[in-house]
Design a protein around this motif. Structure first.
Motif, PDB file in Angstrom:
ATOM      1  N   MET A   1     -12.167   1.979   3.599  1.00  0.00           N
ATOM      2  CA  MET A   1     -11.475   0.791   3.086  1.00  0.00           C
ATOM      3  C   MET A   1     -11.072   1.020   1.634  1.00  0.00           C
ATOM      4  SD  MET A   1     -12.778  -3.168   3.098  1.00  0.00           S
ATOM      5  CE  MET A   1     -11.714  -4.490   2.546  1.00  0.00           C
ATOM      6  N   ILE A   2      -9.855   0.630   1.295  1.00  0.00           N
ATOM      7  CA  ILE A   2      -9.401   0.781  -0.078  1.00  0.00           C
ATOM      8  C   ILE A   2      -9.665  -0.524  -0.832  1.00  0.00           C
ATOM      9  CG2 ILE A   2      -7.679   2.555   0.389  1.00  0.00           C
ATOM     10  CD1 ILE A   2      -5.594   0.426   0.620  1.00  0.00           C
ATOM     11  N   ASN A   3     -10.134  -0.384  -2.055  1.00  0.00           N
ATOM     12  CA  ASN A   3     -10.455  -1.554  -2.863  1.00  0.00           C
ATOM     13  C   ASN A   3      -9.303  -1.845  -3.813  1.00  0.00           C
ATOM     14  OD1 ASN A   3     -13.110  -1.997  -1.820  1.00  0.00           O
ATOM     15  ND2 ASN A   3     -13.790  -0.198  -2.980  1.00  0.00           N
ATOM     16  N   LEU A   4      -8.578  -2.925  -3.515  1.00  0.00           N
ATOM     17  CA  LEU A   4      -7.441  -3.319  -4.333  1.00  0.00           C
ATOM     18  C   LEU A   4      -7.556  -4.798  -4.674  1.00  0.00           C
ATOM     19  CD1 LEU A   4      -4.523  -1.636  -2.331  1.00  0.00           C
ATOM     20  CD2 LEU A   4      -5.575  -0.778  -4.436  1.00  0.00           C
ATOM     21  N   THR A   5      -7.046  -5.175  -5.803  1.00  0.00           N
ATOM     22  CA  THR A   5      -6.995  -6.581  -6.157  1.00  0.00           C
ATOM     23  C   THR A   5      -5.889  -7.253  -5.342  1.00  0.00           C
ATOM     24  OG1 THR A   5      -5.368  -6.287  -7.915  1.00  0.00           O
ATOM     25  CG2 THR A   5      -7.703  -5.990  -8.504  1.00  0.00           C
ATOM     26  N   ARG A   6      -5.917  -8.575  -5.318  1.00  0.00           N
ATOM     27  CA  ARG A   6      -4.877  -9.320  -4.614  1.00  0.00           C
ATOM     28  C   ARG A   6      -3.493  -8.983  -5.168  1.00  0.00           C
ATOM     29  NH1 ARG A   6      -5.679 -14.336  -2.280  1.00  0.00           N
ATOM     30  NH2 ARG A   6      -7.742 -13.535  -1.795  1.00  0.00           N
ATOM     31  N   GLU A   7      -3.392  -8.822  -6.457  1.00  0.00           N
ATOM     32  CA  GLU A   7      -2.106  -8.495  -7.073  1.00  0.00           C
ATOM     33  C   GLU A   7      -1.650  -7.091  -6.677  1.00  0.00           C
ATOM     34  OE1 GLU A   7      -4.694  -9.891  -8.600  1.00  0.00           O
ATOM     35  OE2 GLU A   7      -3.774 -11.885  -8.694  1.00  0.00           O
ATOM     36  N   GLU A   8      -2.603  -6.144  -6.582  1.00  0.00           N
ATOM     37  CA  GLU A   8      -2.251  -4.779  -6.183  1.00  0.00           C
ATOM     38  C   GLU A   8      -1.800  -4.743  -4.729  1.00  0.00           C
ATOM     39  OE1 GLU A   8      -5.118  -2.026  -9.042  1.00  0.00           O
ATOM     40  OE2 GLU A   8      -5.980  -3.005  -7.267  1.00  0.00           O
ATOM     41  N   ILE A   9      -2.470  -5.526  -3.886  1.00  0.00           N
ATOM     42  CA  ILE A   9      -2.059  -5.600  -2.480  1.00  0.00           C
ATOM     43  C   ILE A   9      -0.657  -6.182  -2.377  1.00  0.00           C
ATOM     44  CG2 ILE A   9      -2.489  -6.738  -0.277  1.00  0.00           C
ATOM     45  CD1 ILE A   9      -5.480  -6.544  -0.891  1.00  0.00           C
ATOM     46  N   ARG A  10      -0.411  -7.238  -3.127  1.00  0.00           N
ATOM     47  CA  ARG A  10       0.912  -7.873  -3.103  1.00  0.00           C
ATOM     48  C   ARG A  10       1.995  -6.887  -3.549  1.00  0.00           C
ATOM     49  NH1 ARG A  10      -0.543 -12.002  -5.502  1.00  0.00           N
ATOM     50  NH2 ARG A  10      -0.851 -13.355  -3.689  1.00  0.00           N
ATOM     51  N   ALA A  11       1.684  -6.074  -4.524  1.00  0.00           N
ATOM     52  CA  ALA A  11       2.646  -5.084  -5.000  1.00  0.00           C
ATOM     53  C   ALA A  11       2.898  -4.006  -3.955  1.00  0.00           C
ATOM     54  CB  ALA A  11       2.144  -4.452  -6.305  1.00  0.00           C
ATOM     55  N   ARG A  12       1.831  -3.558  -3.284  1.00  0.00           N
ATOM     56  CA  ARG A  12       1.987  -2.538  -2.237  1.00  0.00           C
ATOM     57  C   ARG A  12       2.775  -3.083  -1.062  1.00  0.00           C
ATOM     58  NH1 ARG A  12      -1.652   1.676  -1.754  1.00  0.00           N
ATOM     59  NH2 ARG A  12      -0.413   2.245   0.083  1.00  0.00           N
ATOM     60  N   VAL A  13       2.496  -4.318  -0.671  1.00  0.00           N
ATOM     61  CA  VAL A  13       3.228  -4.949   0.426  1.00  0.00           C
ATOM     62  C   VAL A  13       4.712  -5.017   0.096  1.00  0.00           C
ATOM     63  CG1 VAL A  13       3.619  -7.158   1.606  1.00  0.00           C
ATOM     64  CG2 VAL A  13       1.294  -6.257   1.377  1.00  0.00           C
ATOM     65  N   ALA A  14       5.039  -5.403  -1.119  1.00  0.00           N
ATOM     66  CA  ALA A  14       6.438  -5.484  -1.526  1.00  0.00           C
ATOM     67  C   ALA A  14       7.094  -4.111  -1.531  1.00  0.00           C
ATOM     68  CB  ALA A  14       6.536  -6.127  -2.909  1.00  0.00           C
ATOM     69  N   ALA A  15       6.362  -3.101  -2.006  1.00  0.00           N
ATOM     70  CA  ALA A  15       6.918  -1.745  -2.081  1.00  0.00           C
ATOM     71  C   ALA A  15       7.168  -1.163  -0.702  1.00  0.00           C
ATOM     72  CB  ALA A  15       5.964  -0.841  -2.871  1.00  0.00           C
ATOM     73  N   LEU A  16       6.370  -1.552   0.269  1.00  0.00           N
ATOM     74  CA  LEU A  16       6.506  -1.025   1.626  1.00  0.00           C
ATOM     75  C   LEU A  16       7.473  -1.840   2.480  1.00  0.00           C
ATOM     76  CD1 LEU A  16       2.742  -0.227   2.374  1.00  0.00           C
ATOM     77  CD2 LEU A  16       4.587   1.454   2.161  1.00  0.00           C
ATOM     78  N   GLY A  17       7.983  -2.936   1.967  1.00  0.00           N
ATOM     79  CA  GLY A  17       8.838  -3.820   2.744  1.00  0.00           C
ATOM     80  C   GLY A  17      10.242  -3.264   2.960  1.00  0.00           C
ATOM     81  N   PRO A  18      11.047  -3.935   3.772  1.00  0.00           N
ATOM     82  CA  PRO A  18      10.703  -5.173   4.473  1.00  0.00           C
ATOM     83  C   PRO A  18       9.821  -4.926   5.694  1.00  0.00           C
ATOM     84  CG  PRO A  18      12.919  -4.496   5.070  1.00  0.00           C
ATOM     85  CD  PRO A  18      12.455  -3.530   4.013  1.00  0.00           C
ATOM     86  N   TRP A  19       9.006  -5.916   6.049  1.00  0.00           N
ATOM     87  CA  TRP A  19       8.093  -5.837   7.190  1.00  0.00           C
ATOM     88  C   TRP A  19       8.652  -6.643   8.354  1.00  0.00           C
ATOM     89  CZ3 TRP A  19       2.655  -4.116   6.800  1.00  0.00           C
ATOM     90  CH2 TRP A  19       2.339  -3.561   5.553  1.00  0.00           C
ATOM     91  N   PHE A  20       8.441  -6.131   9.561  1.00  0.00           N
ATOM     92  CA  PHE A  20       8.748  -6.920  10.760  1.00  0.00           C
ATOM     93  C   PHE A  20       7.494  -7.618  11.255  1.00  0.00           C
ATOM     94  CE2 PHE A  20       9.502  -7.726  15.270  1.00  0.00           C
ATOM     95  CZ  PHE A  20      10.727  -8.369  15.214  1.00  0.00           C
TER      96      PHE A  20
END
Length: 265
Positions: A1-20
């Motif tokens: 499991m990777i330990n990321l803050t909520r803000e880091e997760i939000r940034a990764r999600v945005a960078a990997l988008g768009p999501w289906f």
């Protein structure tokens, strides 16, 4: 499991988008504005009970895994091994991140559905969802999946258009019988030459009768239909006619364009 803050997760999600696939990763939604709503969670709820709640010791293959929603759900049910395959590396990057952030060990591999023989194994549960209509050669894919990787249940889903009923088709009809083909309930596979819903990989859209006929032709028996587009099947016989004509490749390199296993499930 990777330990990321909520803000880091939000940034990764945005960078990997768009999501289906809309998923919540530590409270961060991946596709909150999905045009289908909370998708695929809403779809999942309609057929989740058709899959064993306890998959302990079982293996799962998720064909066209997209962002990994269903792979993650299978692992959460205790599956010993889950393998998700997709041709789109962008989707696979999303799936890997979602699984890692959820603390789940899931293998994801870039692979064409036409090359599933190269896996060299059968799985207790095969998910083949949201893929058929993206394929140039849909019946070939069904033949190959049934011939090489289904070892127990197959959960199948396809977008459908046209009649939701299935006509009783006779074993044979005379050459001069033509009215049957005008029946809306007759198996029909609509070909999309250009685009449907803005997607150049939407090639075929079946009606319900066509889905059921193709499954039977590939040697599957329909065990349950828990949702309008979802079928739970078992392989009970060989494919009709000569079956899959595509050679069983012994190598793992995927070929073709992103319509090979890209999933909208």
């Amino acid at each position: 499991m990777i330990n990321l803050t909520r803000e880091e997760i939000r940034a990764r999600v945005a960078a990997l988008g768009p999501w289906f696939h809309n998923m919540e990763i530590d409270g961060v939604p991946t596709a909150p504005d999905h045009f289908l709503g909370d998708y695929p969670r809403t779809k999942w709820k309609s057929f989740a009970d058709a899959i064993p709640q306890d998959l302990t010791g079982r293996t799962v293959l998720d064909i066209g895994c997209n962002g990994g929603f269903y792979s993650i759900e299978m692992k959460r049910r205790g599956a010993e091994r889950v393998l998700g395959i997709d041709f789109d590396e962008g989707y696979l990057a999303q799936a890997r991140f979602a699984a890692e952030a959820s603390g789940l060990e899931i293998e994801f591999r870039q692979m064409s559905v036409y090359d599933v023989a190269s896996l060299g194994e059968r799985f207790d549960v095969v998910l083949f969802m949201g893929v058929l209509y993206h394929l140039r050669h849909p019946l070939l894919a069904l033949d190959l999946v049934g011939e090489h990787v289904v070892g127990g249940l197959m959960v199948f889903q396809s977008m459908q258009r046209g009649s939701a009923r299935a006509a009783q088709v006779p074993e044979d009809v005379p050459f001069w019988t033509t009215a049957l083909f005008d029946d809306a309930d007759y198996p029909k596979l609509h070909f999309v030459e250009n685009r449907y819903a803005g997607d150049p990989t939407n090639w075929w859209i079946p009606n319900a009768a066509c889905v059921e006929a193709m499954l039977r032709s590939a040697g599957f028996s329909i065990v349950e239909r828990p949702e309008r587009e979802v079928y739970v099947c078992r392989k009970t016989g060989p494919a009709a006619g000569e079956g899959a004509v595509h050679p069983a490749r012994g190598w793992g390199r995927a070929t073709g364009g992103n319509s090979q296993t890209g999933s909208d499930a």
